[in-house]
Design a protein around this motif. Structure first.
Motif, PDB file in Angstrom:
ATOM      1  N   PHE A  68       1.449  -3.411   0.195  1.00 61.40           N
ATOM      2  CA  PHE A  68       2.403  -2.583  -0.558  1.00 61.40           C
ATOM      3  C   PHE A  68       1.679  -1.799  -1.654  1.00 61.40           C
ATOM      4  CE2 PHE A  68       6.095  -1.245  -2.775  1.00 61.40           C
ATOM      5  CZ  PHE A  68       5.939  -1.556  -4.115  1.00 61.40           C
ATOM      6  N   GLN A  69       0.824  -2.508  -2.394  1.00 64.91           N
ATOM      7  CA  GLN A  69       0.124  -1.843  -3.508  1.00 64.91           C
ATOM      8  C   GLN A  69      -0.797  -0.749  -2.990  1.00 64.91           C
ATOM      9  OE1 GLN A  69      -1.225  -5.516  -5.023  1.00 64.91           O
ATOM     10  NE2 GLN A  69       0.694  -5.863  -6.146  1.00 64.91           N
ATOM     11  N   LYS A  70      -1.505  -1.045  -1.858  1.00 63.78           N
ATOM     12  CA  LYS A  70      -2.423  -0.049  -1.280  1.00 63.78           C
ATOM     13  C   LYS A  70      -1.630   1.172  -0.809  1.00 63.78           C
ATOM     14  CE  LYS A  70      -5.720   0.368   2.568  1.00 63.78           C
ATOM     15  NZ  LYS A  70      -5.844  -0.241   3.914  1.00 63.78           N
ATOM     16  N   MET A  71      -0.483   0.947  -0.181  1.00 65.11           N
ATOM     17  CA  MET A  71       0.351   2.061   0.305  1.00 65.11           C
ATOM     18  C   MET A  71       0.818   2.915  -0.866  1.00 65.11           C
ATOM     19  SD  MET A  71       4.045   1.795   2.183  1.00 65.11           S
ATOM     20  CE  MET A  71       4.754   1.295   0.626  1.00 65.11           C
ATOM     21  N   ASN A  72       1.239   2.269  -1.958  1.00 64.13           N
ATOM     22  CA  ASN A  72       1.710   3.017  -3.129  1.00 64.13           C
ATOM     23  C   ASN A  72       0.574   3.791  -3.792  1.00 64.13           C
ATOM     24  OD1 ASN A  72       4.458   2.843  -3.248  1.00 64.13           O
ATOM     25  ND2 ASN A  72       4.550   1.229  -4.795  1.00 64.13           N
ATOM     26  N   GLN A  73      -0.620   3.192  -3.807  1.00 62.00           N
ATOM     27  CA  GLN A  73      -1.774   3.904  -4.397  1.00 62.00           C
ATOM     28  C   GLN A  73      -2.067   5.164  -3.583  1.00 62.00           C
ATOM     29  OE1 GLN A  73      -4.702   0.783  -4.287  1.00 62.00           O
ATOM     30  NE2 GLN A  73      -3.882  -0.196  -6.142  1.00 62.00           N
ATOM     31  N   GLN A  74      -2.011   5.016  -2.247  1.00 58.26           N
ATOM     32  CA  GLN A  74      -2.282   6.176  -1.372  1.00 58.26           C
ATOM     33  C   GLN A  74      -1.199   7.240  -1.562  1.00 58.26           C
ATOM     34  OE1 GLN A  74      -2.415   4.102   2.359  1.00 58.26           O
ATOM     35  NE2 GLN A  74      -4.647   3.783   2.297  1.00 58.26           N
ATOM     36  N   ALA A  75       0.070   6.779  -1.723  1.00 62.17           N
ATOM     37  CA  ALA A  75       1.171   7.744  -1.926  1.00 62.17           C
ATOM     38  C   ALA A  75       0.963   8.484  -3.250  1.00 62.17           C
ATOM     39  CB  ALA A  75       2.504   7.023  -1.929  1.00 62.17           C
ATOM     40  N   ALA A  76       0.583   7.737  -4.292  1.00 62.09           N
ATOM     41  CA  ALA A  76       0.368   8.363  -5.615  1.00 62.09           C
ATOM     42  C   ALA A  76      -0.764   9.378  -5.528  1.00 62.09           C
ATOM     43  CB  ALA A  76       0.033   7.280  -6.637  1.00 62.09           C
ATOM     44  N   ALA A  77      -1.825   9.011  -4.795  1.00 60.54           N
ATOM     45  CA  ALA A  77      -2.996   9.919  -4.674  1.00 60.54           C
ATOM     46  C   ALA A  77      -2.582  11.214  -3.989  1.00 60.54           C
ATOM     47  CB  ALA A  77      -4.090   9.221  -3.876  1.00 60.54           C
ATOM     48  N   ARG A  78      -1.560  11.120  -3.097  1.00 59.37           N
ATOM     49  CA  ARG A  78      -1.088  12.320  -2.379  1.00 59.37           C
ATOM     50  C   ARG A  78       0.067  12.980  -3.137  1.00 59.37           C
ATOM     51  NH1 ARG A  78      -1.512   8.952   2.449  1.00 59.37           N
ATOM     52  NH2 ARG A  78       0.679   8.489   2.156  1.00 59.37           N
ATOM     53  N   GLY A  79       0.374  12.453  -4.338  1.00 58.10           N
ATOM     54  CA  GLY A  79       1.490  13.023  -5.103  1.00 58.10           C
ATOM     55  C   GLY A  79       2.829  12.763  -4.453  1.00 58.10           C
ATOM     56  N   GLU A  80       2.892  11.699  -3.611  1.00 63.63           N
ATOM     57  CA  GLU A  80       4.173  11.397  -2.934  1.00 63.63           C
ATOM     58  C   GLU A  80       4.929  10.301  -3.672  1.00 63.63           C
ATOM     59  OE1 GLU A  80       2.392  12.417   1.527  1.00 63.63           O
ATOM     60  OE2 GLU A  80       3.076  10.390   1.030  1.00 63.63           O
ATOM     61  N   LYS A  81       6.191  10.121  -3.285  1.00 68.42           N
ATOM     62  CA  LYS A  81       7.063   9.105  -3.899  1.00 68.42           C
ATOM     63  C   LYS A  81       6.486   7.712  -3.676  1.00 68.42           C
ATOM     64  CE  LYS A  81      10.817   7.930  -1.614  1.00 68.42           C
ATOM     65  NZ  LYS A  81      10.802   6.434  -1.569  1.00 68.42           N
TER      66      LYS A  81
END
Ligand SMILES: NC(=O)n1nc(-c2ccco2)nc1N
Length: 322
Positions: A179-192
Protein backbone atom coordinates in the motif's frame (compact mmCIF):
# COMPACT_ATOMS: atom_id res chain seq x y z
CA UNK A 1 7.84 -33.38 -25.56
CA UNK A 2 5.14 -32.14 -27.99
CA UNK A 3 4.16 -28.45 -28.04
CA UNK A 4 0.80 -29.36 -26.43
CA UNK A 5 2.66 -31.22 -23.64
CA UNK A 6 5.00 -28.25 -23.22
CA UNK A 7 1.96 -25.94 -22.95
CA UNK A 8 0.36 -28.18 -20.29
CA UNK A 9 3.68 -28.29 -18.40
CA UNK A 10 3.96 -24.47 -18.48
CA UNK A 11 0.42 -24.07 -17.15
CA UNK A 12 1.01 -26.32 -14.14
CA UNK A 13 4.58 -25.11 -13.53
CA UNK A 14 3.61 -21.40 -13.60
CA UNK A 15 0.68 -22.10 -11.24
CA UNK A 16 3.09 -23.92 -8.89
CA UNK A 17 5.56 -21.01 -8.96
CA UNK A 18 2.73 -18.49 -8.37
CA UNK A 19 1.42 -20.51 -5.43
CA UNK A 20 4.88 -20.65 -3.87
CA UNK A 21 5.46 -16.91 -4.31
CA UNK A 22 2.01 -15.45 -3.47
CA UNK A 23 0.46 -18.06 -1.17
CA UNK A 24 3.45 -19.62 0.64
CA UNK A 25 5.49 -16.40 0.43
CA UNK A 26 8.38 -18.66 -0.60
CA UNK A 27 9.67 -17.92 -4.15
CA UNK A 28 11.14 -21.05 -5.81
CA UNK A 29 12.76 -19.30 -8.83
CA UNK A 30 13.93 -15.73 -9.54
CA UNK A 31 11.39 -13.39 -11.19
CA UNK A 32 13.41 -13.50 -14.44
CA UNK A 33 12.86 -17.28 -14.68
CA UNK A 34 9.11 -16.86 -14.04
CA UNK A 35 8.89 -14.09 -16.67
CA UNK A 36 10.75 -16.24 -19.21
CA UNK A 37 8.33 -19.18 -18.74
CA UNK A 38 5.32 -16.83 -18.82
CA UNK A 39 6.49 -15.30 -22.10
CA UNK A 40 6.89 -18.79 -23.55
CA UNK A 41 3.27 -19.54 -22.51
CA UNK A 42 2.05 -16.38 -24.25
CA UNK A 43 3.98 -17.27 -27.43
CA UNK A 44 2.37 -20.73 -27.57
CA UNK A 45 -1.10 -19.21 -26.97
CA UNK A 46 -0.47 -16.72 -29.79
CA UNK A 47 0.21 -19.66 -32.13
CA UNK A 48 -2.61 -21.83 -30.69
CA UNK A 49 -5.40 -19.58 -29.31
CA UNK A 50 -7.80 -22.56 -29.38
CA UNK A 51 -5.80 -24.10 -26.53
CA UNK A 52 -6.59 -21.18 -24.14
CA UNK A 53 -8.96 -22.03 -21.24
CA UNK A 54 -10.44 -19.74 -18.50
CA UNK A 55 -7.90 -21.26 -16.08
CA UNK A 56 -4.91 -20.26 -18.22
CA UNK A 57 -2.69 -17.85 -16.30
CA UNK A 58 -2.75 -15.51 -19.30
CA UNK A 59 -6.45 -14.96 -18.46
CA UNK A 60 -5.56 -13.19 -15.21
CA UNK A 61 -5.38 -9.88 -17.06
CA UNK A 62 -8.81 -9.61 -18.63
CA UNK A 63 -10.02 -8.17 -21.88
CA UNK A 64 -11.92 -4.94 -22.46
CA UNK A 65 -13.43 -2.80 -19.72
CA UNK A 66 -16.99 -3.48 -18.52
CA UNK A 67 -19.79 -0.91 -18.95
CA UNK A 68 -21.20 -1.87 -15.53
CA UNK A 69 -21.08 -4.69 -12.98
CA UNK A 70 -23.69 -7.45 -13.19
CA UNK A 71 -25.53 -8.37 -10.01
CA UNK A 72 -24.94 -11.77 -8.39
CA UNK A 73 -27.36 -13.40 -5.93
CA UNK A 74 -25.70 -15.14 -2.98
CA UNK A 75 -27.56 -18.46 -2.71
CA UNK A 76 -25.93 -18.72 0.74
CA UNK A 77 -26.19 -15.16 2.12
CA UNK A 78 -22.94 -13.43 3.07
CA UNK A 79 -23.56 -12.49 6.67
CA UNK A 80 -22.01 -9.82 8.80
CA UNK A 81 -20.71 -10.55 12.30
CA UNK A 82 -22.06 -9.30 15.60
CA UNK A 83 -19.48 -7.07 17.26
CA UNK A 84 -18.21 -7.10 20.82
CA UNK A 85 -15.99 -4.49 22.44
CA UNK A 86 -15.98 -5.45 26.11
CA UNK A 87 -14.90 -8.60 27.91
CA UNK A 88 -18.37 -8.88 29.45
CA UNK A 89 -19.83 -9.29 25.95
CA UNK A 90 -17.45 -12.20 25.29
CA UNK A 91 -18.46 -13.93 28.49
CA UNK A 92 -22.13 -13.46 27.51
CA UNK A 93 -21.39 -14.85 24.00
CA UNK A 94 -19.73 -17.97 25.41
CA UNK A 95 -22.58 -18.44 27.90
CA UNK A 96 -25.24 -18.09 25.15
CA UNK A 97 -23.40 -20.72 23.08
CA UNK A 98 -23.03 -23.16 25.99
CA UNK A 99 -26.65 -22.69 27.05
CA UNK A 100 -27.94 -22.86 23.48
CA UNK A 101 -26.06 -26.13 22.97
CA UNK A 102 -26.78 -27.37 26.51
CA UNK A 103 -23.12 -28.30 26.99
CA UNK A 104 -20.60 -27.02 29.50
CA UNK A 105 -17.66 -26.37 27.09
CA UNK A 106 -17.53 -25.09 23.48
CA UNK A 107 -14.50 -25.06 21.13
CA UNK A 108 -14.09 -21.83 19.14
CA UNK A 109 -11.92 -21.22 16.08
CA UNK A 110 -10.05 -17.95 16.68
CA UNK A 111 -8.80 -15.96 13.69
CA UNK A 112 -7.83 -12.44 12.67
CA UNK A 113 -10.46 -9.98 11.43
CA UNK A 114 -8.91 -8.57 8.25
CA UNK A 115 -9.89 -5.01 7.42
CA UNK A 116 -10.48 -5.38 3.69
CA UNK A 117 -13.37 -6.33 1.41
CA UNK A 118 -15.42 -9.53 1.81
CA UNK A 119 -15.56 -11.54 -1.42
CA UNK A 120 -17.17 -14.82 -2.50
CA UNK A 121 -15.21 -17.02 -4.98
CA UNK A 122 -17.18 -19.70 -6.85
CA UNK A 123 -15.22 -22.73 -8.08
CA UNK A 124 -16.93 -25.32 -10.31
CA UNK A 125 -14.99 -28.49 -10.99
CA UNK A 126 -12.08 -26.72 -9.31
CA UNK A 127 -12.09 -23.82 -11.81
CA UNK A 128 -12.72 -20.24 -10.66
CA UNK A 129 -15.90 -19.28 -12.54
CA UNK A 130 -17.20 -16.26 -10.65
CA UNK A 131 -16.35 -13.80 -7.89
CA UNK A 132 -18.75 -11.38 -6.20
CA UNK A 133 -18.64 -8.67 -3.57
CA UNK A 134 -20.72 -9.02 -0.40
CA UNK A 135 -23.09 -6.19 -1.37
CA UNK A 136 -26.05 -6.24 1.04
CA UNK A 137 -25.39 -9.87 1.93
CA UNK A 138 -28.16 -11.18 -0.33
CA UNK A 139 -26.64 -9.99 -3.62
CA UNK A 140 -23.38 -8.35 -4.69
CA UNK A 141 -21.47 -7.24 -7.79
CA UNK A 142 -19.80 -9.63 -10.23
CA UNK A 143 -16.10 -8.69 -10.00
CA UNK A 144 -14.74 -11.90 -11.57
CA UNK A 145 -12.43 -10.14 -14.06
CA UNK A 146 -10.89 -8.02 -11.30
CA UNK A 147 -10.51 -10.93 -8.87
CA UNK A 148 -8.72 -13.02 -11.53
CA UNK A 149 -5.89 -10.43 -11.50
CA UNK A 150 -5.06 -11.31 -7.86
CA UNK A 151 -2.09 -13.74 -7.96
CA UNK A 152 -2.85 -15.11 -4.45
CA UNK A 153 -6.22 -16.40 -5.71
CA UNK A 154 -5.80 -19.70 -7.64
CA UNK A 155 -7.64 -19.90 -10.99
CA UNK A 156 -7.65 -23.68 -10.49
CA UNK A 157 -7.80 -25.64 -7.22
CA UNK A 158 -5.18 -28.37 -6.64
CA UNK A 159 -5.14 -31.76 -4.90
CA UNK A 160 -7.29 -34.91 -5.00
CA UNK A 161 -10.21 -33.75 -2.85
CA UNK A 162 -11.89 -31.05 -4.97
CA UNK A 163 -15.69 -30.65 -4.56
CA UNK A 164 -17.95 -30.10 -7.60
CA UNK A 165 -19.10 -26.69 -6.38
CA UNK A 166 -17.24 -24.66 -3.74
CA UNK A 167 -17.86 -21.05 -2.77
CA UNK A 168 -14.91 -19.74 -0.79
CA UNK A 169 -15.55 -16.63 1.32
CA UNK A 170 -12.66 -14.44 2.30
CA UNK A 171 -11.15 -10.96 2.39
CA UNK A 172 -9.40 -9.03 -0.35
CA UNK A 173 -6.84 -6.74 1.26
CA UNK A 174 -3.54 -4.97 0.65
CA UNK A 175 -0.30 -5.59 2.56
CA UNK A 176 0.81 -2.37 4.27
CA UNK A 177 4.19 -2.36 2.48
CA UNK A 178 2.49 -2.73 -0.91
CA UNK A 179 0.00 0.00 0.00
CA UNK A 180 2.73 2.45 0.98
CA UNK A 181 4.76 1.69 -2.18
CA UNK A 182 1.66 2.18 -4.36
CA UNK A 183 0.89 5.52 -2.69
CA UNK A 184 4.50 6.68 -3.07
CA UNK A 185 4.36 5.85 -6.79
CA UNK A 186 1.00 7.66 -7.10
CA UNK A 187 2.42 10.74 -5.33
CA UNK A 188 5.49 10.69 -7.61
CA UNK A 189 3.09 10.75 -10.60
CA UNK A 190 1.02 13.52 -9.01
CA UNK A 191 -1.94 11.12 -8.76
CA UNK A 192 -4.50 10.65 -5.98
CA UNK A 193 -3.32 8.66 -2.98
CA UNK A 194 -5.57 6.28 -1.04
CA UNK A 195 -6.31 7.07 2.61
CA UNK A 196 -5.84 3.49 3.81
CA UNK A 197 -5.37 -0.08 2.49
CA UNK A 198 -9.08 -0.89 2.84
CA UNK A 199 -10.11 2.03 0.64
CA UNK A 200 -7.35 1.11 -1.82
CA UNK A 201 -8.62 -2.49 -2.03
CA UNK A 202 -12.25 -1.36 -2.41
CA UNK A 203 -11.33 1.22 -5.04
CA UNK A 204 -9.25 -1.32 -6.96
CA UNK A 205 -12.06 -3.89 -7.05
CA UNK A 206 -14.59 -1.26 -8.20
CA UNK A 207 -12.62 -0.67 -11.42
CA UNK A 208 -14.62 -1.52 -14.56
CA UNK A 209 -11.32 -1.96 -16.40
CA UNK A 210 -9.49 -4.97 -14.90
CA UNK A 211 -6.23 -3.78 -16.50
CA UNK A 212 -6.22 -1.06 -13.82
CA UNK A 213 -6.97 -3.62 -11.08
CA UNK A 214 -4.11 -5.79 -12.41
CA UNK A 215 -1.69 -2.98 -11.53
CA UNK A 216 -2.85 -2.85 -7.90
CA UNK A 217 -1.07 -5.07 -5.27
CA UNK A 218 -4.10 -6.92 -3.93
CA UNK A 219 -4.03 -10.09 -1.84
CA UNK A 220 -6.57 -12.47 -0.27
CA UNK A 221 -7.17 -14.71 2.75
CA UNK A 222 -9.89 -17.39 2.79
CA UNK A 223 -11.94 -17.78 5.98
CA UNK A 224 -15.45 -18.98 5.17
CA UNK A 225 -17.76 -21.11 3.08
CA UNK A 226 -20.78 -20.43 0.86
CA UNK A 227 -22.39 -22.97 -1.47
CA UNK A 228 -20.91 -26.50 -1.44
CA UNK A 229 -21.71 -29.62 -3.52
CA UNK A 230 -21.61 -32.33 -2.42
CA UNK A 231 -22.17 -31.37 1.24
CA UNK A 232 -20.47 -34.68 2.13
CA UNK A 233 -17.19 -32.95 1.25
CA UNK A 234 -17.53 -30.74 4.39
CA UNK A 235 -15.27 -31.67 7.31
CA UNK A 236 -16.61 -31.54 10.89
CA UNK A 237 -15.04 -28.27 12.01
CA UNK A 238 -14.11 -24.79 10.80
CA UNK A 239 -10.46 -25.50 11.61
CA UNK A 240 -10.53 -28.59 9.37
CA UNK A 241 -12.26 -26.58 6.60
CA UNK A 242 -9.42 -24.05 6.59
CA UNK A 243 -6.86 -26.89 6.59
CA UNK A 244 -8.69 -28.34 3.55
CA UNK A 245 -8.51 -24.92 1.89
CA UNK A 246 -4.72 -24.91 2.31
CA UNK A 247 -4.54 -28.30 0.55
CA UNK A 248 -6.66 -26.86 -2.32
CA UNK A 249 -4.02 -24.16 -2.81
CA UNK A 250 -6.02 -21.32 -1.21
CA UNK A 251 -4.27 -18.71 0.96
CA UNK A 252 -5.25 -19.07 4.64
CA UNK A 253 -3.75 -16.98 7.42
CA UNK A 254 -1.67 -19.07 9.81
CA UNK A 255 -2.48 -16.77 12.76
CA UNK A 256 -5.42 -18.93 13.93
CA UNK A 257 -6.08 -21.55 16.59
CA UNK A 258 -8.79 -23.44 18.47
CA UNK A 259 -9.79 -21.77 21.76
CA UNK A 260 -11.36 -24.00 24.41
CA UNK A 261 -12.52 -21.50 27.03
CA UNK A 262 -13.28 -17.84 27.68
CA UNK A 263 -9.83 -17.57 29.24
CA UNK A 264 -8.22 -18.87 26.03
CA UNK A 265 -10.38 -16.46 23.99
CA UNK A 266 -9.18 -13.54 26.09
CA UNK A 267 -5.52 -14.51 25.91
CA UNK A 268 -5.85 -14.85 22.09
CA UNK A 269 -7.42 -11.36 21.91
CA UNK A 270 -4.70 -9.85 24.10
CA UNK A 271 -1.90 -11.68 22.28
CA UNK A 272 -3.12 -10.45 18.86
CA UNK A 273 -3.77 -6.97 20.26
CA UNK A 274 -0.17 -6.82 21.45
CA UNK A 275 1.25 -7.72 18.00
CA UNK A 276 -1.36 -5.79 15.96
CA UNK A 277 0.95 -2.88 15.04
CA UNK A 278 3.62 -5.36 13.89
CA UNK A 279 1.30 -7.28 11.52
CA UNK A 280 1.96 -6.77 7.78
CA UNK A 281 -1.72 -5.88 7.13
CA UNK A 282 -4.53 -4.02 8.86
CA UNK A 283 -6.86 -5.92 11.16
CA UNK A 284 -9.73 -4.41 13.17
CA UNK A 285 -10.23 -7.25 15.62
CA UNK A 286 -10.34 -11.00 15.97
CA UNK A 287 -13.19 -13.39 15.17
CA UNK A 288 -14.40 -16.38 17.19
CA UNK A 289 -16.49 -19.04 15.47
CA UNK A 290 -17.95 -22.12 17.11
CA UNK A 291 -15.57 -24.71 15.65
CA UNK A 292 -18.02 -27.60 15.17
CA UNK A 293 -20.32 -27.18 12.15
CA UNK A 294 -22.94 -29.40 13.84
CA UNK A 295 -22.96 -26.98 16.79
CA UNK A 296 -23.08 -23.97 14.41
CA UNK A 297 -26.16 -25.46 12.77
CA UNK A 298 -27.78 -26.05 16.16
CA UNK A 299 -27.20 -22.40 17.14
CA UNK A 300 -28.31 -21.01 13.76
CA UNK A 301 -28.67 -17.29 13.05
CA UNK A 302 -30.46 -14.30 14.52
CA UNK A 303 -31.67 -11.94 11.77
CA UNK A 304 -28.60 -11.44 9.57
CA UNK A 305 -25.82 -12.45 11.88
CA UNK A 306 -24.86 -15.94 13.08
CA UNK A 307 -25.38 -16.78 16.77
CA UNK A 308 -22.26 -18.93 16.48
CA UNK A 309 -19.75 -16.23 15.63
CA UNK A 310 -18.61 -12.95 17.15
CA UNK A 311 -16.17 -10.25 16.10
CA UNK A 312 -14.17 -8.77 18.96
CA UNK A 313 -13.02 -5.34 17.84
CA UNK A 314 -9.89 -3.42 18.86
CA UNK A 315 -10.13 0.32 19.62
CA UNK A 316 -9.64 2.34 16.40
CA UNK A 317 -5.93 2.84 15.70
CA UNK A 318 -4.86 6.48 16.14
CA UNK A 319 -4.62 7.97 12.64
CA UNK A 320 -1.08 7.36 11.39
CA UNK A 321 0.44 10.59 10.19
CA UNK A 322 2.08 9.26 7.01
N1 LIG B 1 -13.16 -9.96 8.06
C1 LIG B 1 -12.66 -11.12 8.49
O1 LIG B 1 -11.46 -11.28 8.65
N2 LIG B 1 -13.58 -12.19 8.76
N3 LIG B 1 -14.91 -12.16 8.50
C2 LIG B 1 -15.35 -13.36 8.85
C3 LIG B 1 -16.73 -13.79 8.72
C4 LIG B 1 -17.80 -13.02 8.34
C5 LIG B 1 -18.91 -13.87 8.36
C6 LIG B 1 -18.47 -15.11 8.72
O2 LIG B 1 -17.11 -15.07 8.93
N4 LIG B 1 -14.37 -14.15 9.32
C7 LIG B 1 -13.26 -13.43 9.27
N5 LIG B 1 -12.03 -13.85 9.65
Amino acid sequence: MSLADRYAFLQSELARLEHAYYVLDNPIVPDSEYDHLYRELLDIELAHPQWITPASLSQRVGGSALKEFNSVTHVVPMLSLNNAFEETELIAFDRRCREGLRISQVDYAGELKFDGLAISLRYEGGILVRAATRGDGASGEDVTANIKTIHAIPLKLIGENIPEVLEVRGEVFMYLKDFQKMNQQAAARGEKEFANPRNAAAGSLRQLDSKITAKRPLSFFAYGLGALEPVSWLPSTHEQLLNAYVKLGLPVCTERRVLKSVEEILSFYNEIGAKRDALPYDIDGVVYKVNSFAEQTQLGFVSRAPRFALAHKFPAQEALTI
